[in-house]
Design a protein around this motif. Structure first.
Motif, PDB file in Angstrom:
ATOM      1  N   THR A  40       0.760  -1.231  -0.052  1.00  0.00           N
ATOM      2  CA  THR A  40      -0.082  -0.089   0.017  1.00  0.00           C
ATOM      3  C   THR A  40       0.592   1.254  -0.115  1.00  0.00           C
ATOM      4  O   THR A  40       0.643   2.279  -0.777  1.00  0.00           O
ATOM      5  N   ASP A  88      -9.673 -10.478   5.272  1.00  0.00           N
ATOM      6  CA  ASP A  88      -9.952  -9.177   5.043  1.00  0.00           C
ATOM      7  C   ASP A  88      -8.853  -8.413   5.599  1.00  0.00           C
ATOM      8  O   ASP A  88      -8.607  -7.224   5.061  1.00  0.00           O
ATOM      9  N   GLY A  92      -7.337  -4.510   0.743  1.00  0.00           N
ATOM     10  CA  GLY A  92      -8.233  -3.477   0.940  1.00  0.00           C
ATOM     11  C   GLY A  92      -8.333  -2.615   2.027  1.00  0.00           C
ATOM     12  O   GLY A  92      -7.121  -1.891   2.423  1.00  0.00           O
ATOM     13  N   ASP A  93      -9.402  -2.245   2.550  1.00  0.00           N
ATOM     14  CA  ASP A  93      -9.563  -1.318   3.317  1.00  0.00           C
ATOM     15  C   ASP A  93      -8.711  -1.212   4.630  1.00  0.00           C
ATOM     16  O   ASP A  93      -8.343  -0.418   5.217  1.00  0.00           O
ATOM     17  N   HIS A  94      -8.735  -2.524   5.236  1.00  0.00           N
ATOM     18  CA  HIS A  94      -7.911  -2.831   6.391  1.00  0.00           C
ATOM     19  C   HIS A  94      -6.377  -2.484   6.205  1.00  0.00           C
ATOM     20  O   HIS A  94      -5.758  -1.651   7.021  1.00  0.00           O
ATOM     21  N   PHE A  96      -5.367  -0.188   4.164  1.00  0.00           N
ATOM     22  CA  PHE A  96      -5.091   1.313   3.930  1.00  0.00           C
ATOM     23  C   PHE A  96      -5.338   1.987   5.198  1.00  0.00           C
ATOM     24  O   PHE A  96      -4.798   3.048   5.298  1.00  0.00           O
ATOM     25  N   GLU A  97      -6.115   1.386   6.073  1.00  0.00           N
ATOM     26  CA  GLU A  97      -6.359   2.083   7.529  1.00  0.00           C
ATOM     27  C   GLU A  97      -5.029   1.796   8.225  1.00  0.00           C
ATOM     28  O   GLU A  97      -4.724   2.647   9.021  1.00  0.00           O
TER      29      GLU A  97
END
Length: 134
Positions: A40, A88, A92-94, A96-97
């Motif tokens: 990322t 998960d 993805g989102d994890h 990125f956070e």
């Protein structure tokens, strides 16, 4: 007839094996998460490069790094099994956070970071105790 001390010894050994396996799994999980965080960071960083040739050249390197990271995952995969609900966390989102979190903490003074981590550990320990007794 099995002596009580032998049973306790076996239970202790089993508990230690379980703890060791959990510890290894945690570190492999963290390592895998770190690999996603690296991807990322590189991917987002490439967006800020305005030079097209430089983007292409760094993109080639990023693809190479990505292949190497996947090879590491493949090598480590026999050592632990990812729970489907945890997959998960790798994408993805994890990821990125975690990137956002790391970006905030990367330049924080060490003493402040240590204080934050100590607070998180205390909160986690309290939560675990409540789960065990509740």
């Amino acid at each position: 007839m099995v002596h009580k001390s032998e049973i306790q010894s076996t239970e202790t050994i089993d508990a230690l094996r379980k703890e060791l396996k959990e510890n290894i799994s945690i570190h492999l999980f963290m390592g895998d998460t770190a690999l996603e965080l690296m991807k990322t960071c590189f991917t987002i960083g490439l967006r800020d490069i305005n030079n097209r040739e430089m983007q292409i050249r760094t993109g080639v390197v990023l693809n190479s790094v990505n292949r190497d990271l996947e090879r590491i995952r493949k090598i480590l995969s026999p050592l632990f099994t990812m729970k489907p609900e945890s997959e998960d966390h790798m994408k993805g989102d994890h990821s990125f956070e975690l990137y956002r979190l790391f970006r905030h903490f990367a330049f924080m003074p060490t003493d402040e970071l240590r204080e934050f981590n100590d607070g998180c550990e205390k909160a986690n320990q309290k939560s675990l105790k409540e789960q065990q007794h509740g």
